[in-house]
Design a protein around this motif. Structure first.
Motif, PDB file in Angstrom:
ATOM      1  N   THR A 116       0.839  -1.194   0.000  1.00 45.99           N
ATOM      2  CA  THR A 116       0.000   0.000   0.000  1.00 45.99           C
ATOM      3  C   THR A 116       0.876   1.245   0.000  1.00 45.99           C
ATOM      4  OG1 THR A 116      -1.831   1.116   1.145  1.00 45.99           O
ATOM      5  CG2 THR A 116      -0.135   0.132   2.523  1.00 45.99           C
ATOM      6  N   ASN A 117       0.256   2.386  -0.277  1.00 43.69           N
ATOM      7  CA  ASN A 117       0.912   3.675  -0.080  1.00 43.69           C
ATOM      8  C   ASN A 117       0.261   4.451   1.063  1.00 43.69           C
ATOM      9  OD1 ASN A 117      -1.502   4.279  -1.304  1.00 43.69           O
ATOM     10  ND2 ASN A 117      -0.642   5.380  -3.039  1.00 43.69           N
ATOM     11  N   ASP A 118      -0.617   3.768   1.800  1.00 43.43           N
ATOM     12  CA  ASP A 118      -1.343   4.362   2.915  1.00 43.43           C
ATOM     13  C   ASP A 118      -0.700   3.914   4.229  1.00 43.43           C
ATOM     14  OD1 ASP A 118      -3.136   5.224   4.828  1.00 43.43           O
ATOM     15  OD2 ASP A 118      -4.917   4.474   3.812  1.00 43.43           O
ATOM     16  N   SER A 119       0.161   4.736   4.775  1.00 39.50           N
ATOM     17  CA  SER A 119       0.933   4.347   5.952  1.00 39.50           C
ATOM     18  C   SER A 119       0.057   4.181   7.193  1.00 39.50           C
ATOM     19  CB  SER A 119       2.033   5.376   6.233  1.00 39.50           C
ATOM     20  OG  SER A 119       1.482   6.670   6.427  1.00 39.50           O
ATOM     21  N   ARG A 120      -1.016   4.948   7.300  1.00 43.08           N
ATOM     22  CA  ARG A 120      -1.891   4.806   8.468  1.00 43.08           C
ATOM     23  C   ARG A 120      -2.590   3.444   8.456  1.00 43.08           C
ATOM     24  NH1 ARG A 120      -5.979   9.501   8.948  1.00 43.08           N
ATOM     25  NH2 ARG A 120      -6.079   9.235   6.686  1.00 43.08           N
ATOM     26  N   TRP A 121      -2.987   3.001   7.284  1.00 41.31           N
ATOM     27  CA  TRP A 121      -3.639   1.688   7.152  1.00 41.31           C
ATOM     28  C   TRP A 121      -2.657   0.577   7.499  1.00 41.31           C
ATOM     29  CZ3 TRP A 121      -3.225  -2.452   3.506  1.00 41.31           C
ATOM     30  CH2 TRP A 121      -4.326  -3.322   3.464  1.00 41.31           C
ATOM     31  N   SER A 122      -1.444   0.667   6.986  1.00 40.77           N
ATOM     32  CA  SER A 122      -0.463  -0.388   7.248  1.00 40.77           C
ATOM     33  C   SER A 122      -0.042  -0.405   8.714  1.00 40.77           C
ATOM     34  CB  SER A 122       0.770  -0.212   6.348  1.00 40.77           C
ATOM     35  OG  SER A 122       1.399   1.031   6.551  1.00 40.77           O
ATOM     36  N   GLU A 123       0.030   0.751   9.347  1.00 42.22           N
ATOM     37  CA  GLU A 123       0.387   0.800  10.761  1.00 42.22           C
ATOM     38  C   GLU A 123      -0.669   0.106  11.620  1.00 42.22           C
ATOM     39  OE1 GLU A 123       0.956   4.903  11.647  1.00 42.22           O
ATOM     40  OE2 GLU A 123       2.862   5.023  10.561  1.00 42.22           O
ATOM     41  N   ARG A 124      -1.914   0.281  11.266  1.00 40.42           N
ATOM     42  CA  ARG A 124      -2.981  -0.371  12.037  1.00 40.42           C
ATOM     43  C   ARG A 124      -2.880  -1.892  11.923  1.00 40.42           C
ATOM     44  NH1 ARG A 124      -6.120   3.967   9.877  1.00 40.42           N
ATOM     45  NH2 ARG A 124      -7.044   2.620   8.293  1.00 40.42           N
ATOM     46  N   LEU A 125      -2.411  -2.374  10.801  1.00 35.28           N
ATOM     47  CA  LEU A 125      -2.292  -3.814  10.604  1.00 35.28           C
ATOM     48  C   LEU A 125      -1.068  -4.407  11.284  1.00 35.28           C
ATOM     49  CD1 LEU A 125      -3.272  -4.182   6.838  1.00 35.28           C
ATOM     50  CD2 LEU A 125      -4.639  -4.760   8.835  1.00 35.28           C
ATOM     51  N   THR A 126      -0.030  -3.620  11.448  1.00 33.79           N
ATOM     52  CA  THR A 126       1.232  -4.161  11.949  1.00 33.79           C
ATOM     53  C   THR A 126       1.501  -3.855  13.421  1.00 33.79           C
ATOM     54  OG1 THR A 126       2.372  -2.187  11.076  1.00 33.79           O
ATOM     55  CG2 THR A 126       2.323  -4.135   9.668  1.00 33.79           C
ATOM     56  N   LYS A 127       0.765  -2.954  14.028  1.00 31.22           N
ATOM     57  CA  LYS A 127       0.988  -2.655  15.443  1.00 31.22           C
ATOM     58  C   LYS A 127       0.665  -3.880  16.293  1.00 31.22           C
ATOM     59  CE  LYS A 127       0.495   2.359  15.759  1.00 31.22           C
ATOM     60  NZ  LYS A 127      -0.299   3.475  16.324  1.00 31.22           N
ATOM     61  N   PRO A 128       1.587  -4.317  17.142  1.00 33.12           N
ATOM     62  CA  PRO A 128       1.361  -5.522  17.959  1.00 33.12           C
ATOM     63  C   PRO A 128       0.104  -5.451  18.820  1.00 33.12           C
ATOM     64  CG  PRO A 128       3.668  -4.858  18.053  1.00 33.12           C
ATOM     65  CD  PRO A 128       2.936  -3.753  17.349  1.00 33.12           C
ATOM     66  N   GLU A 129      -0.202  -4.256  19.329  1.00 41.12           N
ATOM     67  CA  GLU A 129      -1.351  -4.142  20.228  1.00 41.12           C
ATOM     68  C   GLU A 129      -2.685  -4.393  19.520  1.00 41.12           C
ATOM     69  OE1 GLU A 129       0.104   0.190  19.484  1.00 41.12           O
ATOM     70  OE2 GLU A 129       0.949  -1.824  19.677  1.00 41.12           O
ATOM     71  N   ASN A 130      -2.700  -4.304  18.190  1.00 42.21           N
ATOM     72  CA  ASN A 130      -3.936  -4.548  17.454  1.00 42.21           C
ATOM     73  C   ASN A 130      -4.195  -6.040  17.227  1.00 42.21           C
ATOM     74  OD1 ASN A 130      -4.476  -1.829  17.323  1.00 42.21           O
ATOM     75  ND2 ASN A 130      -3.637  -1.567  15.276  1.00 42.21           N
ATOM     76  N   LYS A 131      -3.195  -6.862  17.458  1.00 39.78           N
ATOM     77  CA  LYS A 131      -3.322  -8.329  17.442  1.00 39.78           C
ATOM     78  C   LYS A 131      -4.017  -8.851  16.176  1.00 39.78           C
ATOM     79  CE  LYS A 131      -3.423  -8.640  22.499  1.00 39.78           C
ATOM     80  NZ  LYS A 131      -4.155  -9.119  23.680  1.00 39.78           N
ATOM     81  N   VAL A 132      -3.542  -8.377  15.030  1.00 37.45           N
ATOM     82  CA  VAL A 132      -4.078  -8.869  13.762  1.00 37.45           C
ATOM     83  C   VAL A 132      -3.532 -10.275  13.506  1.00 37.45           C
ATOM     84  CG1 VAL A 132      -4.206  -8.498  11.272  1.00 37.45           C
ATOM     85  CG2 VAL A 132      -4.311  -6.541  12.836  1.00 37.45           C
ATOM     86  N   LYS A 133      -4.427 -11.222  13.314  1.00 35.05           N
ATOM     87  CA  LYS A 133      -4.022 -12.629  13.174  1.00 35.05           C
ATOM     88  C   LYS A 133      -3.480 -12.919  11.780  1.00 35.05           C
ATOM     89  CE  LYS A 133      -7.194 -15.768  12.677  1.00 35.05           C
ATOM     90  NZ  LYS A 133      -8.353 -16.630  12.956  1.00 35.05           N
ATOM     91  N   LYS A 134      -2.382 -13.659  11.725  1.00 33.43           N
ATOM     92  CA  LYS A 134      -1.829 -14.177  10.472  1.00 33.43           C
ATOM     93  C   LYS A 134      -1.908 -15.702  10.507  1.00 33.43           C
ATOM     94  CE  LYS A 134       0.753 -11.258  11.799  1.00 33.43           C
ATOM     95  NZ  LYS A 134       0.644 -10.127  12.763  1.00 33.43           N
TER      96      LYS A 134
END
Length: 236
Positions: A116-134
């Motif tokens: 992406t070129n949307d850094s806010r979107w990517s930050e929400r996905l990669t921040k540990p506290e958001n616990k996005v499951k892979k």
């Protein structure tokens, strides 16, 4: 000028090289249009994807891009590399030079990569506290046993980093294949966790990130834009 977030008067002042007092006059004269609407708010917060016009002249018209790629083994998750082909090299989109990678995969891992070129979107996905499951599908050299399930659920201590991994869910799909769900992604984490059982990973494939699964219609090395629904779903 590229911005993430800014007040409208500051952006117009810097873009047109005029004072903020002059910006107030332009706004009062209804000469500034943001996202298709004439604005009278000089303190309006804009971002890099706000469409901004002055006297019908476009000052900013960046578009957000969200892409899924089926990464092959042997391709690096990088924008440039002198030795290997990169995920950027696989793309054909005109804006590919402006993209960054959301959650990298190592050279020998295949599967879903987001760009992406949307850094806010990517930050929400990669921040540990958001616990996005892979979710990963793992093929192993030796047979699996039920002991793996409890060990992954408890987390494992890595002395080198002095950390204990967060609980992970392991499901045994067959004698040699497991499904692993993680909410973190430490260096070679899955391979190291199976290494505790002295069971080498033969193949590692990322199947999904959050609610977004790799499109089974995409062939290895291919990519496509995310749909609006996918963009919204993956961030929830």
């Amino acid at each position: 000028m590229s911005i993430n977030r800014s007040r409208l008067d500051r952006y117009i002042s810097e873009k047109l090289n005029i004072s903020r007092r002059d910006v107030r006059l332009l706004v009062a004269q209804k000469r500034i249009v943001v996202d298709g609407k004439t604005t009278d708010d000089i303190s309006l917060i804009i971002n890099k994807f706000s469409h901004i016009e002055f006297d019908s002249k476009v000052l900013q018209a960046n578009k957000a891009s969200y892409i899924m790629l089926y990464k092959p083994v042997g391709v690096v998750s990088a924008t440039k590399d002198e030795q290997h082909k990169t995920v950027i090299d696989l793309l054909t989109f005109p804006e590919k030079s402006s993209l960054h990678i959301v959650g990298r995969l190592d050279l020998n891992t295949s599967g879903l990569v987001l760009l992406t070129n949307d850094s806010r979107w990517s930050e929400r996905l990669t921040k540990p506290e958001n616990k996005v499951k892979k979710r990963y599908i793992v093929t192993l050299k030796n047979p699996l046993t039920p002991d793996y399930i409890a060990a992954f659920e408890q987390g494992m201590y890595f002395a080198f980093e002095n950390v204990t991994t967060r609980p992970a869910t392991l499901a045994i799909l067959s004698d040699y294949v497991a499904q692993v769900d993680l909410v973190e992604g430490r260096y070679h984490q899955i391979k190291r966790m199976f290494g505790r059982f002295r069971n080498p990973v033969v193949n590692l494939h990322r199947q999904s990130i959050g609610k977004l699964a790799l499109d089974n219609k995409i062939k290895v090395g291919e990519s496509r834009y995310l749909t609006p629904l996918e963009i919204e779903q993956i961030d929830t």
